[in-house]
Each structure stands twice: as structure tokens, then as C-alpha cells.
Scaffold this active site. Structure first.
Site, PDB file in Angstrom:
ATOM      1  N   PRO A 133       3.042  -4.459   5.249  1.00 35.69           N
ATOM      2  CA  PRO A 133       3.850  -4.589   4.030  1.00 35.69           C
ATOM      3  C   PRO A 133       3.572  -5.845   3.203  1.00 35.69           C
ATOM      4  O   PRO A 133       4.101  -5.984   2.118  1.00 35.69           O
ATOM      5  CB  PRO A 133       5.273  -4.623   4.579  1.00 35.69           C
ATOM      6  CG  PRO A 133       5.136  -5.160   5.965  1.00 35.69           C
ATOM      7  CD  PRO A 133       3.819  -4.678   6.472  1.00 35.69           C
ATOM      8  N   ASP A 170      -6.161  -1.656  -2.328  1.00 36.03           N
ATOM      9  CA  ASP A 170      -5.191  -1.158  -3.305  1.00 36.03           C
ATOM     10  C   ASP A 170      -4.409  -2.300  -3.923  1.00 36.03           C
ATOM     11  O   ASP A 170      -4.389  -3.406  -3.412  1.00 36.03           O
ATOM     12  CB  ASP A 170      -4.193  -0.227  -2.599  1.00 36.03           C
ATOM     13  CG  ASP A 170      -4.829   1.097  -2.254  1.00 36.03           C
ATOM     14  OD1 ASP A 170      -5.818   1.461  -2.909  1.00 36.03           O
ATOM     15  OD2 ASP A 170      -4.338   1.757  -1.319  1.00 36.03           O
ATOM     16  N   LYS A 228      -6.159  -1.692  -9.908  1.00 36.00           N
ATOM     17  CA  LYS A 228      -5.794  -2.648 -10.966  1.00 36.00           C
ATOM     18  C   LYS A 228      -4.657  -2.129 -11.810  1.00 36.00           C
ATOM     19  O   LYS A 228      -4.670  -0.994 -12.265  1.00 36.00           O
ATOM     20  CB  LYS A 228      -7.003  -2.878 -11.879  1.00 36.00           C
ATOM     21  CG  LYS A 228      -7.884  -4.003 -11.411  1.00 36.00           C
ATOM     22  CD  LYS A 228      -8.963  -4.231 -12.443  1.00 36.00           C
ATOM     23  CE  LYS A 228     -10.237  -4.702 -11.781  1.00 36.00           C
ATOM     24  NZ  LYS A 228     -11.435  -4.327 -12.493  1.00 36.00           N
ATOM     25  N   GLY A 247       0.730  -1.098   3.920  1.00 37.52           N
ATOM     26  CA  GLY A 247       1.558  -0.438   4.927  1.00 37.52           C
ATOM     27  C   GLY A 247       0.713   0.281   5.955  1.00 37.52           C
ATOM     28  O   GLY A 247      -0.260  -0.258   6.480  1.00 37.52           O
ATOM     29  N   ASP A 248       1.058   1.532   6.240  1.00 33.60           N
ATOM     30  CA  ASP A 248       0.268   2.373   7.128  1.00 33.60           C
ATOM     31  C   ASP A 248      -0.569   3.301   6.249  1.00 33.60           C
ATOM     32  O   ASP A 248      -0.044   3.882   5.304  1.00 33.60           O
ATOM     33  CB  ASP A 248       1.192   3.196   8.037  1.00 33.60           C
ATOM     34  CG  ASP A 248       0.380   4.077   8.954  1.00 33.60           C
ATOM     35  OD1 ASP A 248      -0.081   3.577   9.989  1.00 33.60           O
ATOM     36  OD2 ASP A 248       0.171   5.262   8.621  1.00 33.60           O
ATOM     37  N   MET A 278       8.599   4.879  -3.307  1.00 31.78           N
ATOM     38  CA  MET A 278       8.378   5.133  -4.735  1.00 31.78           C
ATOM     39  C   MET A 278       9.617   5.766  -5.369  1.00 31.78           C
ATOM     40  O   MET A 278       9.503   6.672  -6.195  1.00 31.78           O
ATOM     41  CB  MET A 278       7.154   6.045  -4.932  1.00 31.78           C
ATOM     42  CG  MET A 278       5.878   5.409  -4.419  1.00 31.78           C
ATOM     43  SD  MET A 278       4.477   6.527  -4.387  1.00 31.78           S
ATOM     44  CE  MET A 278       4.774   7.452  -2.873  1.00 31.78           C
ATOM     45  N   ALA A 318       9.403  -6.122   0.696  1.00 36.27           N
ATOM     46  CA  ALA A 318       9.785  -6.304   2.100  1.00 36.27           C
ATOM     47  C   ALA A 318       8.743  -7.141   2.840  1.00 36.27           C
ATOM     48  O   ALA A 318       7.541  -6.967   2.635  1.00 36.27           O
ATOM     49  CB  ALA A 318       9.919  -4.936   2.772  1.00 36.27           C
TER      50      ALA A 318
HETATM   51  N1  SAH Z   1       1.233   3.231   2.771  1.00 36.52           N
HETATM   52  C1  SAH Z   1       2.357   2.446   2.276  1.00 36.52           C
HETATM   53  C2  SAH Z   1       3.120   3.166   1.188  1.00 36.52           C
HETATM   54  C3  SAH Z   1       2.334   3.361  -0.082  1.00 36.52           C
HETATM   55  S1  SAH Z   1       3.268   4.140  -1.339  1.00 36.52           S
HETATM   56  C4  SAH Z   1       3.274   2.088   3.460  1.00 36.52           C
HETATM   57  O1  SAH Z   1       3.084   2.626   4.547  1.00 36.52           O
HETATM   58  O2  SAH Z   1       4.144   1.254   3.298  1.00 36.52           O
HETATM   59  C5  SAH Z   1       3.869   2.764  -2.254  1.00 36.52           C
HETATM   60  C6  SAH Z   1       5.335   2.566  -2.036  1.00 36.52           C
HETATM   61  O3  SAH Z   1       5.537   1.955  -0.771  1.00 36.52           O
HETATM   62  C7  SAH Z   1       6.000   1.634  -3.013  1.00 36.52           C
HETATM   63  O4  SAH Z   1       6.370   2.301  -4.197  1.00 36.52           O
HETATM   64  C8  SAH Z   1       7.229   1.210  -2.218  1.00 36.52           C
HETATM   65  O5  SAH Z   1       8.204   2.211  -2.226  1.00 36.52           O
HETATM   66  C9  SAH Z   1       6.668   1.131  -0.811  1.00 36.52           C
HETATM   67  N2  SAH Z   1       6.262  -0.230  -0.434  1.00 36.52           N
HETATM   68  C10 SAH Z   1       5.039  -0.665  -0.091  1.00 36.52           C
HETATM   69  N3  SAH Z   1       5.056  -1.960   0.258  1.00 36.52           N
HETATM   70  C11 SAH Z   1       6.338  -2.367   0.141  1.00 36.52           C
HETATM   71  C12 SAH Z   1       7.009  -3.590   0.375  1.00 36.52           C
HETATM   72  N4  SAH Z   1       6.365  -4.679   0.797  1.00 36.52           N
HETATM   73  N5  SAH Z   1       8.339  -3.637   0.140  1.00 36.52           N
HETATM   74  C13 SAH Z   1       9.014  -2.555  -0.282  1.00 36.52           C
HETATM   75  N6  SAH Z   1       8.416  -1.364  -0.508  1.00 36.52           N
HETATM   76  C14 SAH Z   1       7.105  -1.268  -0.293  1.00 36.52           C
END
Ligand code: SAH
Length: 464
Positions: A226, A249, A271, A303-304, A384, A413
Site C-alpha cells: 500500500p 503504476d 502518469k 497493493g497485491d 475505487m 493507507a
Molecule cells: N492492487 C491494489 C488495488 C489497485 S486499485 C491493491 O491491492 O491495493 C486502486 C484502488 O486501490 C484505489 O482507488 C484505492 O481504492 C485502493 N488503494 C490502493 N492503495 C491505497 C492506499 N494506500 N490507501 C487507500 N486505498 C488504496
């Protein structure tokens, strides 16, 4: 960064130092590691300084610093431990054209001397811009403990072999040879057979690398977590360390990108202001192209990679091109957000299941099993979802969800600029509008921050 770190070639250069006490001694111990021609000006030098002069390690001039003493000097140190005298020396040395350091006086100095970990020729300089000497000392101690004392010797042996190693083509193949030497073969042979053994082993190793086939390229689809670099997996760290190309990304944090190998080609496919993002086909094409040229590609996703990451499309493209790939999982935003608000994602007696939802899909605001989600005790992480908060609220309430169902929005987060917006279904759109987040936001439906939960009984008592 106010002080820019560089390594200065002092071989044969003149360095002058004014002072003969403890501060002078401490600086001289460092400077004498270099190959500079050192001159010390001190009317009353400490015995060690006189000894070094007798051994020919430096030249001692037994008088106070005078105009012209720093002529042709690269560096001048004012180390008399007397503010007035140091200021006088500094002004004279500056007039002579030298770069001046006044010991323990950041503002009066044109440069500062970092804490040094010495495994010559490997030298690590640690600086904190004068802000935290304790921290610098601690980092130095940690590095001293972590780096084997043979490191310097290995590097010196390696240095003598650089020309021979040019027989290998530049780039990946040469890098693999050196990595094999420094991290596998070198330490092993050095421990068993000493310096000569290590030198001989280098020759054998070179021959075996010259005859080995170039390993083919590959792509690792890596979760960056995150945002907090400490939440990266060890595997992700290692792969970033080895990558030839990193394709990343928009949501991958700058601190994490910093961890990539310095020579890696960094490709930004998210971008802002470049349309919504690079087209998926172009991302796939970039991965395939680099891997086909033999590169080790890290496809870094926030994230994942398997959560709202369009992972399958990328894997299909790699399969179609016959390229090896692997997935390295990462901590998803829902994990980071729940940890941050002190809640578990599942809890006996509350929710035995939880859902991941997306606020919108390719068609717009996404439809879900609203009836199921509206039931009490449901927990869902909504990715999202911030832009569609009003839509979400409408759908859930239409299907009977309680207006006071907790919803917690977590922005950024795990990052230092994170914000937690504790809300309820009925207040959500207004609370989000007021908070006007500009980082990524995840909505945790059915979860309130633990602190607020803990406060509830007390509040009830108050109003009882
Ligand atoms: N693969 C990512 C998600 C990608 S979609 C994962 O596993 O976290 C992008 C969305 O992820 C954002 O719109 C938001 O809703 C969430 N997101 C990603 N990073 C975040 C963070 N640090 N804090 C809060 N929401 C986050």
C-alpha cells in the site's frame, strides 16, 4: 538535500588543518585514511600529531595558521575548538580558495565530513545534514556489524580483474558474473583458500560465465503493497534489487521506487494527465519487448497484483509470447486500512466472510449484490469507491441498510500522509466531500475505527 554527497579524489592533493587538540585528532584519523598531503598548523600539538609528523604521515608547522597557508589546498579544516580562532582560520583559508570545514559548525562550513564505514575500496558515507549524529552513529554501527571485514579484500581482488571481465558483454551477463563472484564464489573461496585462491577462482569463474548461455528474460508481477516501504515483502525487495527494468503504476510510492537497482530502466505506465493511464496493450507490449531482449522485468503494481490489477490480461500477453513469469503477492489496501483502524477483516460473531468490491468498472459505477450487502454485520472493502459514494449509499439504503452502518474511509493507507475518515452510510458523501481527499481512498463498509468503537459505551452512559 542541502549537502550533496560526492567522493573526492585526494591523492596527492594538499589538505590543511589548523588545531592540535582532540577535535584535530578526530579529523586527522579520518583524513589520514586518504592519500592527501596533510599539513597541520598547531603551536601546541598533541603528542600523536607530533608522532605522525615524525613517521612522515603529515607535515607539522608549529605555529598558528597564517595568510597563504591554504594556498593550493583542496580542503581546509578549522579544528582549534575556539570559535574566534576557527572563524579567523576559515576566513583566511576561504581567501586562499580552499573549501572550508569548521568542526562542529554547520553554518560556517562549506562541506561536512560524514560518518564513514571503511572497507576500502568500498566506502560508505553516512550523513544526516547535522540533524541527528546519534542516528548516523547507530547506522554506522549496524553497517559495521553487517559487512564482513573481507569485503574490502574481495573488492580489491575484483578491481584488479575488471579489464579481464570486459571479455563478457556489457550488461546483464557481466553483472551476473560479478554477482556470482561477490555473493557466492568469492566469499566461499576467500574463506577456504585465502587471497591467492580467490584470484585463481576468478579466472575459472570467468571462463564458466563466458561459456554459459545468456539466461532468457522474465517478468515478475510484483505487489508493492500500500505504500509504506516496510510493508514490501523480502522477495519484492530482492527482485527490485536485481531488476533490469521496472514497469510501475501511478500508485506505487516514491520511497519504493527508490529501492530499485540504480541502473534499472524505470518505466512509468500510470502518469497522471497522460490520459487515465497507459493503454493495457501498450503495457503488455513493453513487458514482452524488454523480456524478449533478455531483461529481468519487474512489473510493479500497488497493493497485491491480483486485486483490481488487471493481472490476467498481462499474464495472457506473457503466455502468448512464451515468456516466463511469476506472481509475488503484496499487501492489499484492505489489509493496510483494517490494520490502521485497529480492526480485523473477519471476526467470529460479526462477519465470517468479507468481500472485496470495486466502486466502478469499465461500464461505470459497478453493480453488486446490494441486498446481501445491506444486511447487518456485512463487511466489505470497497476499492475505487470514493467517487461513487453517493451511488453506493443510494443502492445500499434502497435495499434496507441501516443509515448508521459504519463506513470508514482510509486515504493513503499505511503512508505518512494517511487520513482516516470515520463516517456512517448516511453521512458518507458529505463527509467525503468535506475531507476532499486527493490520495487513493478505500472504503471499509461495516467497520468503524477501534478507538471510536471503544468510546461508544462511555458515550451511551453519558446520555443515559
Ligand atoms: N492492487 C491494489 C488495488 C489497485 S486499485 C491493491 O491491492 O491495493 C486502486 C484502488 O486501490 C484505489 O482507488 C484505492 O481504492 C485502493 N488503494 C490502493 N492503495 C491505497 C492506499 N494506500 N490507501 C487507500 N486505498 C488504496
Amino acid at each position: 538535500m542541502r549537502h550533496f554527497p560526492i567522493f573526492l579524489d585526494l591523492r596527492g592533493r594538499r589538505v590543511v588543518l589548523a588545531g592540535g587538540g582532540d577535535a584535530a585528532l578526530a579529523k586527522l584519523r579520518l583524513i589520514l585514511k586518504s592519500e592527501a598531503r596533510v599539513t597541520v598548523f598547531a603551536a601546541d600539538p598533541a603528542p600523536e600529531i607530533a608522532d605522525w609528523a615524525a613517521e612522515g604521515k603529515l607535515r607539522l608547522v608549529p605555529r598558528a595558521f597564517a595568510p597563504g597557508d591554504a594556498l593550493c589546498a583542496a580542503l581546509a579544516y578549522a579544528a582549534s575548538e575556539d570559535a574566534q580562532e576557527d572563524a579567523r582560520v576559515a576566513a583566511l583559508a576561504r581567501a586562499d580558495g580552499a573549501l572550508v570545514n569548521i568542526v562542529d559548525n554547520l553554518e560556517g562550513s562549506a562541506f561536512i565530513t560524514p560518518a564513514i564505514v571503511d572497507r576500502d575500496p568500498v566506502t560508505i558515507a553516512i550523513g544526516t545534514e547535522g540533524a541527528a549524529p546519534v542516528l548516523a552513529r547507530r547506522i554506522k554501527a549496524d553497517l559495521e556489524a553487517a559487512l564482513p571485514s573481507s569485503l574490502g579484500l574481495l573488492a580489491r581482488i575484483g578491481q584488479g580483474f575488471r579489464t579481464a571481465a570486459n571479455a563478457l558483454p556489457m550488461g546483464r551477463k557481466r553483472r551476473e558474473f560479478w554477482a556470482d563472484y561477490y555473493f557466492n564464489k568469492g566469499p566461499e573461496v576467500l574463506a577456504k583458500e585465502g587471497k591467492t585462491g580467490a584470484e585463481l577462482a576468478l579466472g575459472d569463474l570467468l571462463v564458466s560465465h563466458l561459456h554459459s548461455d545468456m539466461s532468457p528474460g522474465r517478468v515478475d508481477l510484483v505487489g508493492a503493497g500500500p505504500g509504506d516501504p516496510d510493508l514490501l515483502t523480502l522477495k519484492a525487495r530482492k527482485l527490485l534489487d536485481q531488476a533490469d527494468v521496472v514497469i510501475y503504476d501511478r500508485l506505487v510510492s516514491a520511497e519504493i521506487l527508490e529501492l530499485a537497482r540504480r541502473e534499472a530502466t524505470m518505466v512509468n505506465v500510470g502518469k497522471k494527465g497522460f490520459g487515465p493511464s497507459t493503454r493495457q496493450e501498450d503495457i503488455a507490449a513493453a513487458m514482452v519487448e524488454h523480456a524478449q531482449r533478455g531483461a529481468h522485468v519487474v512489473r510493479l503494481k500497488s497493493g497485491d497484483p491480483g486485486v483490481y490489477g488487471r493481472l490476467d490480461e498481462e499474464i495472457d500477453a506473457l503466455d502468448a509470447a512464451g515468456i516466463d513469469w511469476a506472481i509475488v503477492p503484496g499487501i492489499t489496501a484492505a489489509n493496510a486500512a483494517s490494520a490502521q483502524i485497529g480492526q480485523s477483516l473477519t471476526k467470529r460473531g460479526r462477519n465470517g466472510a468479507m468481500r472485496f468490491l470495486t466502486g466502478h468498472d469499465v461500464k461505470g459505477f459497478a453493480e453488486h449484490d446490494w441486498r446481501g450487502l445491506a444486511k447487518p454485520g456485512q463487511v466489505a472493502a470497497i476499492y475505487m469507491g470514493a467517487a461513487g459514494a453517493r451511488f453506493l449509499q443510494g443502492r445500499l439504503m434502497m435495499h434496507g441498510a441501516a443509515p448508521d452502518t459504519p463506513v470508514t474511509a482510509v486515504e493513503n493507507a499505511s503512508r505518512t500522509d494517511s487520513r482516516v475518515i470515520s463516517s456512517t452510510l448516511s453521512r458518507l458523501p458529505a463527509d467525503l466531500e468535506a475531507a476532499a481527499p486527493d490520495g487513493p481512498v478505500i472504503l471499509m463498509l461495516g467497520l468503524a475505527p477501534r478507538a471510536a468503537v471503544a468510546q461508544l459505551p462511555a458515550l451511551q452512559e453519558e446520555f443515559a
